[in-house]
Design a protein around this motif. Sequence first.
Motif, PDB file in Angstrom:
ATOM      1  N   ARG A  56      27.116 -46.111  92.927  1.00  0.00           N
ATOM      2  CA  ARG A  56      27.313 -47.557  93.049  1.00  0.00           C
ATOM      3  C   ARG A  56      26.724 -48.268  91.828  1.00  0.00           C
ATOM      4  N   ASP A  57      25.560 -47.814  91.360  1.00  0.00           N
ATOM      5  CA  ASP A  57      24.920 -48.426  90.186  1.00  0.00           C
ATOM      6  C   ASP A  57      25.769 -48.244  88.923  1.00  0.00           C
ATOM      7  N   GLU A  58      26.372 -47.064  88.771  1.00  0.00           N
ATOM      8  CA  GLU A  58      27.229 -46.835  87.597  1.00  0.00           C
ATOM      9  C   GLU A  58      28.439 -47.766  87.626  1.00  0.00           C
ATOM     10  N   LEU A  59      29.044 -47.898  88.782  1.00  0.00           N
ATOM     11  CA  LEU A  59      30.187 -48.790  88.906  1.00  0.00           C
ATOM     12  C   LEU A  59      29.767 -50.239  88.669  1.00  0.00           C
ATOM     13  N   GLN A  60      28.605 -50.633  89.179  1.00  0.00           N
ATOM     14  CA  GLN A  60      28.090 -51.985  88.953  1.00  0.00           C
ATOM     15  C   GLN A  60      27.877 -52.243  87.461  1.00  0.00           C
ATOM     16  N   THR A  61      27.317 -51.267  86.767  1.00  0.00           N
ATOM     17  CA  THR A  61      27.104 -51.403  85.322  1.00  0.00           C
ATOM     18  C   THR A  61      28.435 -51.551  84.597  1.00  0.00           C
ATOM     19  N   TYR A  62      29.408 -50.725  84.956  1.00  0.00           N
ATOM     20  CA  TYR A  62      30.735 -50.778  84.334  1.00  0.00           C
ATOM     21  C   TYR A  62      31.370 -52.158  84.530  1.00  0.00           C
ATOM     22  N   ILE A  63      31.353 -52.659  85.749  1.00  0.00           N
ATOM     23  CA  ILE A  63      31.943 -53.974  86.039  1.00  0.00           C
ATOM     24  C   ILE A  63      31.184 -55.081  85.290  1.00  0.00           C
ATOM     25  N   SER A  64      29.861 -54.975  85.238  1.00  0.00           N
ATOM     26  CA  SER A  64      29.053 -55.971  84.507  1.00  0.00           C
ATOM     27  C   SER A  64      29.418 -55.993  83.032  1.00  0.00           C
ATOM     28  N   VAL A  65      29.602 -54.820  82.451  1.00  0.00           N
ATOM     29  CA  VAL A  65      29.990 -54.737  81.042  1.00  0.00           C
ATOM     30  C   VAL A  65      31.381 -55.344  80.844  1.00  0.00           C
ATOM     31  N   LEU A  66      32.308 -55.079  81.751  1.00  0.00           N
ATOM     32  CA  LEU A  66      33.636 -55.678  81.639  1.00  0.00           C
ATOM     33  C   LEU A  66      33.545 -57.198  81.610  1.00  0.00           C
ATOM     34  N   TYR A  67      32.743 -57.766  82.501  1.00  0.00           N
ATOM     35  CA  TYR A  67      32.590 -59.220  82.525  1.00  0.00           C
ATOM     36  C   TYR A  67      31.994 -59.733  81.215  1.00  0.00           C
ATOM     37  N   LYS A  68      31.031 -59.026  80.678  1.00  0.00           N
ATOM     38  CA  LYS A  68      30.444 -59.442  79.401  1.00  0.00           C
ATOM     39  C   LYS A  68      31.469 -59.370  78.275  1.00  0.00           C
ATOM     40  N   LEU A  69      32.285 -58.323  78.267  1.00  0.00           N
ATOM     41  CA  LEU A  69      33.301 -58.183  77.231  1.00  0.00           C
ATOM     42  C   LEU A  69      34.330 -59.309  77.287  1.00  0.00           C
ATOM     43  N   THR A  70      34.623 -59.823  78.475  1.00  0.00           N
ATOM     44  CA  THR A  70      35.601 -60.909  78.578  1.00  0.00           C
ATOM     45  C   THR A  70      35.077 -62.211  77.973  1.00  0.00           C
ATOM     46  N   LYS A  71      33.792 -62.298  77.744  1.00  0.00           N
ATOM     47  CA  LYS A  71      33.206 -63.523  77.176  1.00  0.00           C
ATOM     48  C   LYS A  71      33.231 -63.527  75.643  1.00  0.00           C
ATOM     49  N   ILE A  72      33.609 -62.396  75.051  1.00  0.00           N
ATOM     50  CA  ILE A  72      33.644 -62.295  73.588  1.00  0.00           C
ATOM     51  C   ILE A  72      34.913 -62.954  73.073  1.00  0.00           C
ATOM     52  N   ASN A  73      34.761 -63.797  72.073  1.00  0.00           N
ATOM     53  CA  ASN A  73      35.896 -64.430  71.421  1.00  0.00           C
ATOM     54  C   ASN A  73      36.252 -63.582  70.199  1.00  0.00           C
ATOM     55  N   PRO A  74      37.339 -62.810  70.254  1.00  0.00           N
ATOM     56  CA  PRO A  74      37.657 -61.917  69.143  1.00  0.00           C
ATOM     57  C   PRO A  74      37.925 -62.666  67.848  1.00  0.00           C
ATOM     58  N   GLU A  75      38.473 -63.873  67.921  1.00  0.00           N
ATOM     59  CA  GLU A  75      38.723 -64.646  66.706  1.00  0.00           C
ATOM     60  C   GLU A  75      37.407 -65.007  66.016  1.00  0.00           C
ATOM     61  N   ALA A  76      36.399 -65.400  66.794  1.00  0.00           N
ATOM     62  CA  ALA A  76      35.089 -65.737  66.220  1.00  0.00           C
ATOM     63  C   ALA A  76      34.449 -64.501  65.623  1.00  0.00           C
ATOM     64  N   SER A  77      34.595 -63.360  66.303  1.00  0.00           N
ATOM     65  CA  SER A  77      34.015 -62.117  65.815  1.00  0.00           C
ATOM     66  C   SER A  77      34.662 -61.698  64.502  1.00  0.00           C
ATOM     67  N   LEU A  78      35.979 -61.904  64.379  1.00  0.00           N
ATOM     68  CA  LEU A  78      36.687 -61.510  63.163  1.00  0.00           C
ATOM     69  C   LEU A  78      36.318 -62.414  61.989  1.00  0.00           C
ATOM     70  N   SER A  79      36.053 -63.684  62.248  1.00  0.00           N
ATOM     71  CA  SER A  79      35.751 -64.614  61.167  1.00  0.00           C
ATOM     72  C   SER A  79      34.387 -64.359  60.550  1.00  0.00           C
ATOM     73  N   GLU A  80      33.555 -63.578  61.226  1.00  0.00           N
ATOM     74  CA  GLU A  80      32.227 -63.288  60.690  1.00  0.00           C
ATOM     75  C   GLU A  80      32.256 -62.195  59.644  1.00  0.00           C
ATOM     76  N   ASP A  81      33.375 -61.451  59.548  1.00  0.00           N
ATOM     77  CA  ASP A  81      33.476 -60.346  58.574  1.00  0.00           C
ATOM     78  C   ASP A  81      33.578 -60.834  57.162  1.00  0.00           C
TER      79      ASP A  81
END
Length: 164
Positions: free
Chosen positions: A139-164
């Motif tokens: 259950r903890d592994e699945l919770q960690t996986y889902i938590s990471v998915l939610y965090k990844l959805t908050k990343i703005n790929p356009e902002a990340s690319l402009s930093e390069d």
Amino acid sequence: MDKSNEITNKAVNIATITTWQSGIAQSHAFRITKKLTDDFLKSYNLSTMHWFIVGAIFDTGAEGIRITDLAAQLGTTVGYLTTAINSLELKGMVTRDEHESDSRTKILKIHPDFYETCIDIEEGLRDKFRTALYQNLTRDELQTYISVLYKLTKINPEASLSED
């Protein structure tokens, strides 16, 4: 050591996995969960994406949601959603009501006759996932996986690319 075999080991060292290996694992995990979901939803005449749409509308309760807001939440286009909503409406799963102050704006809601079915689908799908996933994950592994998915959805790929 053969890196392709390493990703199947229980303890994975992120420093030794290539980007393509992690991408393959991510794609494989998605296909597994999508297949589990699709197989379960067949009896309800729903696809996985339609279930996501229904679920997002369900979450809004009696208030409902505008199609444009739903598109933004799901990360898709209004055009795609319009086609999907038409299908869900024909199946009697969602309704499209006029906005109180703007007749051009449509508000999506779960059809009252389909509300209890949504609850049944969610319970059944969660049971299916428990059975299929918990034999391989804690259950903890699945919770960690889902938590990471939610965090990844908050990343703005356009902002990340402009930093390069």
